[in-house]
Write a protein that holds these residues in place. Structure first.
Motif, PDB file in Angstrom:
ATOM      1  N   VAL A 138       0.823  -1.208   0.000  1.00  0.00           N
ATOM      2  CA  VAL A 138       0.000   0.000   0.000  1.00  0.00           C
ATOM      3  C   VAL A 138       0.858   1.260   0.000  1.00  0.00           C
ATOM      4  CG1 VAL A 138      -1.731   1.313   1.288  1.00  0.00           C
ATOM      5  CG2 VAL A 138      -1.927  -1.176   1.109  1.00  0.00           C
ATOM      6  N   GLY A 146      -0.068  -0.386   4.998  1.00  0.00           N
ATOM      7  CA  GLY A 146      -1.328  -1.115   5.004  1.00  0.00           C
ATOM      8  C   GLY A 146      -1.507  -1.857   6.310  1.00  0.00           C
ATOM      9  N   TYR A 149     -12.641   1.001   2.009  1.00  0.00           N
ATOM     10  CA  TYR A 149     -11.350   0.983   2.681  1.00  0.00           C
ATOM     11  C   TYR A 149     -11.249   2.134   3.675  1.00  0.00           C
ATOM     12  CZ  TYR A 149      -9.997  -2.207  -1.069  1.00  0.00           C
ATOM     13  OH  TYR A 149      -9.927  -3.265  -1.922  1.00  0.00           O
ATOM     14  N   GLY A 188      -3.839   2.020   5.222  1.00  0.00           N
ATOM     15  CA  GLY A 188      -5.054   1.642   4.539  1.00  0.00           C
ATOM     16  C   GLY A 188      -5.415   0.195   4.825  1.00  0.00           C
ATOM     17  N   GLU A 189      -6.685  -0.049   5.105  1.00  0.00           N
ATOM     18  CA  GLU A 189      -7.123  -1.433   5.282  1.00  0.00           C
ATOM     19  C   GLU A 189      -6.924  -2.197   3.976  1.00  0.00           C
ATOM     20  OE1 GLU A 189     -10.578  -1.684   8.611  1.00  0.00           O
ATOM     21  OE2 GLU A 189     -11.210  -1.004   6.628  1.00  0.00           O
ATOM     22  N   THR A 190      -6.472  -3.435   4.081  1.00  0.00           N
ATOM     23  CA  THR A 190      -6.229  -4.264   2.905  1.00  0.00           C
ATOM     24  C   THR A 190      -6.345  -5.733   3.314  1.00  0.00           C
ATOM     25  OG1 THR A 190      -4.648  -4.843   1.156  1.00  0.00           O
ATOM     26  CG2 THR A 190      -3.724  -4.214   3.284  1.00  0.00           C
ATOM     27  N   ASP A 224      -2.595  -3.899  -3.440  1.00  0.00           N
ATOM     28  CA  ASP A 224      -3.901  -3.264  -3.258  1.00  0.00           C
ATOM     29  C   ASP A 224      -3.919  -1.780  -3.657  1.00  0.00           C
ATOM     30  OD1 ASP A 224      -6.453  -2.554  -2.448  1.00  0.00           O
ATOM     31  OD2 ASP A 224      -6.380  -3.796  -0.666  1.00  0.00           O
ATOM     32  N   SER A 259      -6.573   0.481  -1.734  1.00  0.00           N
ATOM     33  CA  SER A 259      -6.149   0.916  -0.404  1.00  0.00           C
ATOM     34  C   SER A 259      -5.134   2.051  -0.520  1.00  0.00           C
ATOM     35  CB  SER A 259      -5.542  -0.265   0.357  1.00  0.00           C
ATOM     36  OG  SER A 259      -5.170   0.117   1.659  1.00  0.00           O
TER      37      SER A 259
END
Length: 252
Positions: free
Chosen positions: A29, A122, A132, A186-188, A194, A197
């Motif tokens: 990310v 991430g 996200y 970032g959520e992944t 990703d 994200s």
């Protein structure tokens, strides 16, 4: 070769710069975000950092030439404030190297007058997702409040186990050396590279630092990865169906 070798390429005068770090990690990310930033904005290479703590390898370029493993620092001039963007293909391969290299990165930041650091990365969820959130951690409560206003979430005990590698040490060592620092995560899923994200993280950075980038090329990469994710979901569904059939045959 010494433990660290910092090659000074250029020394531009920068306006109120901040350090933005994006090295390989969960979902790539941070690396994707940093690379996209450099693709969309005019940038100048200012430093290369070589170290025996990087993997013992060279990369092979499209023209057949080789480059010893390193990370690079670029200057990006914006309207109101400038950026130092740190990125590359590697992090240190040992604990001591993480500390030595992060200390060197902060030293470069200090040379250019940086006071604030943004580490990008991430945080794994273990599942594919459509939306996200961006999680954060920061070195002081005032910074936390500023980032919350930009939509960053601060959750108790997340990420589980803390923040490791360069991103974590930029906060830990940075605070001890007088820097104001944050990590935007970032959520992944953690399964795939990703781009979505990375975009979520960049959108927060845009808001906080008041600049804009286009996302067309990142969206194209996201579409490609979505195709891969759909195929994985199909395979998981098929495997689940096969397992159910086998169980029924056993029961019958």
């Amino acid at each position: 070769m010494d433990e660290l070798d910092i090659e000074a390429v250029a020394d531009p005068d920068l306006q109120d710069p901040v350090l933005v770090e994006g090295l390989p990690g969960v979902g790539h990310v941070g690396k994707l975000a940093a690379e996209h930033l450099l693709e969309e904005k005019d940038s100048e290479l200012v430093r290369r950092v070589y170290s025996e703590h990087f993997p013992p390898q060279v990369s092979v370029e499209d023209d057949g030439t080789t480059e010893l493993a390193c990370v690079e620092v670029y200057a990006v001039e914006l309207d109101d404030r400038d950026l130092l963007v740190l990125t590359g293909d590697h992090q240190a391969s040992d604990n001591t190297g993480h500390y030595r290299l992060t200390d060197a990165f902060l030293g470069i930041a200090e040379e250019f007058g940086v006071e604030t650091v943004y580490a990008l990365g991430g945080v794994p969820t273990g599942e594919l997702m459509d939306e996200y959130d961006v999680l954060g951690a920061a070195t002081d409560e005032e910074f936390v409040t500023e980032l919350e206003d930009a939509g960053v979430e601060f959750r108790e005990d997340e990420p589980a186990g803390g923040i490791v590698g360069t991103s974590g040490l930029l906060l830990g060592l940075g605070e001890r050396q007088g820097f104001r620092a944050t990590c935007l995560m970032g959520e992944t899923s953690g399964y795939l590279v990703d781009p979505k994200s990375a975009r979520a993280v960049l959108e927060v950075l845009e808001d906080v630092l008041d600049f804009e980038v286009e996302f067309d090329s990142l969206e194209e990469r996201a579409d490609d990865m979505e195709d891969v994710a759909n195929k994985i979901q199909e395979m998981e569904s098929q495997q689940s169906g096969m397992a159910t059939d086998e169980n029924l045959r056993y029961i019958g």
